[in-house]
Design a protein around this motif. Structure first.
Motif, short mmCIF file in Angstrom:
data_model
loop_
_atom_site.label_atom_id
_atom_site.label_comp_id
_atom_site.label_asym_id
_atom_site.label_seq_id
_atom_site.Cartn_x
_atom_site.Cartn_y
_atom_site.Cartn_z
N ILE A 71 0.84 -1.20 0.00
CA ILE A 71 0.00 0.00 0.00
C ILE A 71 0.88 1.25 0.00
CG2 ILE A 71 -1.62 1.34 1.41
CD1 ILE A 71 -2.89 -1.36 2.23
N ALA A 72 1.95 1.25 0.80
CA ALA A 72 2.84 2.41 0.86
C ALA A 72 3.48 2.66 -0.50
CB ALA A 72 3.91 2.20 1.94
N ALA A 74 2.31 1.76 -3.44
CA ALA A 74 1.26 2.20 -4.36
C ALA A 74 0.93 3.68 -4.13
CB ALA A 74 0.00 1.35 -4.17
N VAL A 75 0.89 4.11 -2.90
CA VAL A 75 0.60 5.52 -2.60
C VAL A 75 1.72 6.41 -3.12
CG1 VAL A 75 0.42 7.18 -0.70
CG2 VAL A 75 -0.93 5.09 -0.65
N ILE A 76 2.96 6.01 -2.92
CA ILE A 76 4.10 6.80 -3.41
C ILE A 76 4.06 6.91 -4.93
CG2 ILE A 76 6.62 6.80 -3.64
CD1 ILE A 76 6.72 5.65 -0.78
N THR A 78 1.44 6.62 -6.87
CA THR A 78 0.28 7.46 -7.22
C THR A 78 0.60 8.94 -7.03
OG1 THR A 78 -1.19 5.66 -6.52
CG2 THR A 78 -2.15 7.85 -6.73
N ILE A 79 1.27 9.27 -5.97
CA ILE A 79 1.63 10.67 -5.72
C ILE A 79 2.59 11.17 -6.80
CG2 ILE A 79 2.92 12.18 -4.15
CD1 ILE A 79 1.65 10.62 -1.83
N ARG A 80 3.55 10.35 -7.20
CA ARG A 80 4.49 10.78 -8.25
C ARG A 80 3.78 10.97 -9.59
NH1 ARG A 80 10.58 8.83 -7.46
NH2 ARG A 80 10.73 9.48 -5.30
#
Length: 110
Positions: A71-72, A74-76, A78-80
């Motif tokens: 999840i971490a 995937a979030v990183i 997505t933010i990029r």
């Protein structure tokens, strides 16, 4: 004075000795009780043996950690991607405004 000459005196002396012994004995008993109550309770120890349950717990923890890391990541990512897209939109907007201001007004004048 001979102690055997006065039986009353001998009896009092023996009673006094007996009371002193009883007193000393009672003091030792009280001291033993006090020492027993102030010592911490002793527990039997046993060597820890890993069981199947602990292995299952470790595997569950490993799965939870892997899920968290996924999840971490995937979030990183997505933010990029969102940051990159925002940059593209901003540059595109500025280019469109510049085109409208500088190039389109030149064509309408001719």
């Amino acid at each position: 004075m001979n102690p055997s000459s006065n039986p009353q005196e001998e009896l009092r002396r023996r009673e006094k000795e007996l009371q002193e012994r009883e007193h000393a004995l009672r003091l030792r008993e009280l001291e033993a009780e006090i020492n027993q109550t102030h010592q911490p309770p002793l527990y039997e120890t046993a060597k820890h043996q890993p069981s199947k349950k602990s292995l299952q717990q470790w595997s569950k923890q490993l799965v939870n950690v892997a899920q968290f890391m996924g999840i971490a990541v995937a979030v990183i990512i997505t933010i990029r991607i969102a940051t990159w897209l925002t940059g593209v939109v901003i540059v595109g907007g500025v280019a469109w405004v510049a085109y409208k201001l500088f190039f389109e007004s030149d064509r309408s004048r001719r």
